[in-house]
Design a protein around this motif. Structure first.
Motif, short mmCIF file in Angstrom:
data_model
loop_
_atom_site.label_atom_id
_atom_site.label_comp_id
_atom_site.label_asym_id
_atom_site.label_seq_id
_atom_site.Cartn_x
_atom_site.Cartn_y
_atom_site.Cartn_z
N MET A 59 -10.78 8.87 8.02
CA MET A 59 -9.39 8.72 8.43
C MET A 59 -8.52 8.29 7.25
O MET A 59 -7.41 8.81 7.05
CB MET A 59 -9.30 7.69 9.57
N LEU A 60 -9.02 7.35 6.47
CA LEU A 60 -8.28 6.91 5.29
C LEU A 60 -8.02 8.08 4.35
O LEU A 60 -6.89 8.30 3.88
CB LEU A 60 -9.07 5.83 4.54
N LYS A 61 -9.05 8.85 4.09
CA LYS A 61 -8.96 9.94 3.12
C LYS A 61 -8.01 11.04 3.60
O LYS A 61 -7.20 11.56 2.82
CB LYS A 61 -10.34 10.52 2.85
N SER A 62 -8.08 11.37 4.89
CA SER A 62 -7.32 12.52 5.37
C SER A 62 -5.91 12.16 5.82
O SER A 62 -4.97 12.94 5.62
CB SER A 62 -8.07 13.20 6.52
N LEU A 63 -5.72 10.98 6.42
CA LEU A 63 -4.44 10.70 7.05
C LEU A 63 -3.49 9.84 6.22
O LEU A 63 -2.27 9.95 6.38
CB LEU A 63 -4.65 10.03 8.41
N VAL A 64 -4.00 8.98 5.34
CA VAL A 64 -3.08 8.15 4.56
C VAL A 64 -2.09 8.99 3.75
O VAL A 64 -0.88 8.73 3.76
CB VAL A 64 -3.86 7.16 3.67
N PRO A 65 -2.56 10.04 3.04
CA PRO A 65 -1.57 10.86 2.32
C PRO A 65 -0.54 11.50 3.25
O PRO A 65 0.64 11.63 2.89
CB PRO A 65 -2.44 11.93 1.65
N GLN A 66 -0.97 11.89 4.46
CA GLN A 66 -0.05 12.51 5.40
C GLN A 66 0.95 11.50 5.94
O GLN A 66 2.13 11.82 6.13
CB GLN A 66 -0.84 13.13 6.55
N LEU A 80 3.30 1.02 5.49
CA LEU A 80 1.99 1.32 6.08
C LEU A 80 1.14 0.06 5.97
O LEU A 80 0.73 -0.34 4.88
CB LEU A 80 1.31 2.49 5.37
N LEU A 81 0.90 -0.57 7.09
CA LEU A 81 0.11 -1.80 7.17
C LEU A 81 -1.29 -1.43 7.62
O LEU A 81 -1.47 -0.85 8.71
CB LEU A 81 0.76 -2.78 8.15
N ILE A 82 -2.30 -1.73 6.82
CA ILE A 82 -3.66 -1.32 7.14
C ILE A 82 -4.48 -2.55 7.51
O ILE A 82 -4.67 -3.45 6.68
CB ILE A 82 -4.32 -0.56 5.98
N GLY A 135 -8.45 -0.57 -4.73
CA GLY A 135 -7.09 -0.54 -5.24
C GLY A 135 -6.56 0.83 -5.59
O GLY A 135 -5.53 0.96 -6.27
N ALA A 136 -7.22 1.90 -5.11
CA ALA A 136 -6.80 3.26 -5.46
C ALA A 136 -5.48 3.64 -4.81
O ALA A 136 -4.77 4.51 -5.31
CB ALA A 136 -7.89 4.26 -5.06
N LEU A 137 -5.14 3.01 -3.69
CA LEU A 137 -3.87 3.30 -3.04
C LEU A 137 -2.78 2.44 -3.68
O LEU A 137 -2.67 1.25 -3.42
CB LEU A 137 -3.95 3.01 -1.53
N THR A 138 -1.97 3.05 -4.52
CA THR A 138 -1.00 2.29 -5.30
C THR A 138 0.43 2.43 -4.77
O THR A 138 1.34 1.81 -5.33
CB THR A 138 -1.04 2.75 -6.77
N ASP A 139 0.63 3.21 -3.73
CA ASP A 139 1.98 3.36 -3.17
C ASP A 139 2.50 1.99 -2.73
O ASP A 139 1.81 1.26 -2.01
CB ASP A 139 1.94 4.34 -1.99
N ARG A 140 3.70 1.64 -3.12
CA ARG A 140 4.25 0.31 -2.82
C ARG A 140 4.44 0.08 -1.33
O ARG A 140 4.61 -1.06 -0.87
CB ARG A 140 5.60 0.13 -3.52
N ARG A 141 4.43 1.15 -0.53
CA ARG A 141 4.62 1.02 0.91
C ARG A 141 3.33 0.64 1.64
O ARG A 141 3.35 0.39 2.84
CB ARG A 141 5.17 2.32 1.49
#
Length: 358
Positions: free
Chosen positions: A191-198, A209-211, A219-225
């Motif tokens: 789910m992380l791999k497929s849906l986070v970019p979407q 986006l609160l996970i 730390g690979a997800l660097t988007d400030r949101r």
């Protein structure tokens, strides 16, 4: 009455529903001992509930050493007058070797419906209560043992749109993705791999986006949101306050979000043998008919996610949602069923009188 509740780990879902039952039994004045392990024991501790930790590793909780660990605790529980077992299917016959006390089994799946064999291990249970919609299960109510479908356990009807202090500083829409207790769950990782970019492609600049879960990406997800919230006791409140929730469609979190009326997209991917769980497929289809709820398959594209998000955000039928809620069971009603003195022996006698093979 002294009651022992054995609760499976493997995420927070089992512990969450068992905790509601424990509270209902305690309200009736019963003394309740809780035994769990792994994420289950962590959840009980996090919620301030005393729990004996069986020391079992979640990923090995159906292995021989897990059976031995739980069996080793039973001599110390000789004073228990009733045992409740949440999804540890092998445990009823083990308990029966040590005591004649009644056993009630709680589960939302059965071996037979997953082609994993028959459910003869449930024979010693006085009753098996399937805490799910009957429509979600592709079986006759009689499998290898007596089964009663009672509906999902209703969560507290938390106030929608009220953000806990932990996320009250979000300025845009709160999109909450929950990984469950077990961040290493393969379905959650997919789910992380497929849906986070979407999600991030669809979200506006001031959305967040609160996970709920620990970060397995180093730390690979660097988007400030993106904000990782970890595993926390106020997770239910954070989900209830979401503008949009994203969850693993193979768990019972789907039922809780639908009950609360939270607009939800569930990620439904194969969970074993590269095959979809038939129960999850039926359950999520049912929820989509009554609640602001949609399913994203593993092949979903960015356009698909955006379309589903706009659909559930614009959905909402109070009458349909009320109809769905009526199919759930309250913790107090579940407590009544657990305490009800209805023996398997009497049930088998009734079936024999009817000429039915048993």
């Amino acid at each position: 009455m002294i009651i022992t509740v054995f609760c499976r780990g493997h995420g927070f879902g089992h512990a969450s529903r068992s905790l509601r039952l424990v509270a209902a039994l305690q309200r009736r004045g019963h003394m309740v001992d809780v035994v769990s392990y792994g994420y289950g024991a962590e959840y009980f501790r996090m919620m301030g509930v005393e729990c004996e930790d069986a020391g079992i590793v979640d990923r090995r909780d159906f292995a021989p050493e897990a059976v031995a660990a739980l069996a080793g605790l039973l001599p110390g529980l000789a004073g228990s007058e009733l045992f409740v077992v949440d999804e540890l299917h092998y445990l009823p016959p083990v308990i029966r070797e040590h005591t004649a006390a009644p056993i009630v089994m709680l589960t939302d799946w059965l071996f037979a419906e997953r082609d994993l064999g028959v459910d003869t291990v449930l024979y010693p249970a006085r009753r098996t209560l399937v805490v799910d919609f009957a429509e979600a299960h592709p079986l006759d109510p009689y499998t290898a043992s007596r089964v009663e479908f009672v509906g999902p356990v209703a969560p507290p009807l938390l106030e929608r749109r009220r953000a806990p202090a932990a996320v009250a500083d979000a300025t845009g829409r709160r999109i909450v993705m929950t990984l469950g207790g077990s961040t290493s769950n393969p379905a959650s990782l997919r789910m992380l791999k497929s849906l986070v970019p979407q999600v991030l492609e669809w979200a506006r600049g001031d959305d967040e986006l609160l996970i709920l879960g620990d970060d397995p990406t180093a730390g690979a997800l660097t988007d400030r949101r993106v904000r990782w919230l970890g595993r926390r006791p106020d997770a239910a409140e954070i989900l209830a306050g979401a503008d949009l929730a994203v969850c693993n469609g193979n768990g019972m979190t789907t039922c809780e979000l639908a009950y609360l009326g939270v607009p939800t997209i569930a990620s439904l991917a194969p969970v074993y043998r590269d095959v979809h769980d038939p129960v999850s497929v039926r359950r999520t289809a049912l929820l989509a008919r009554y609640a602001p709820f949609a399913v994203a398959g593993p092949e979903a594209t960015e356009g698909d996610f955006a379309r589903l998000a706009e659909r559930v955000l614009g959905a909402g039928d109070d009458a349909r949602l009320a109809e769905l809620r009526s199919a759930y069971i309250s913790p107090d009603a579940l407590g009544d069923l657990v305490l009800e003195d209805r023996s398997r022996g009497a049930f088998m006698d009734e079936r024999r009188k009817g000429g039915e093979k048993v």
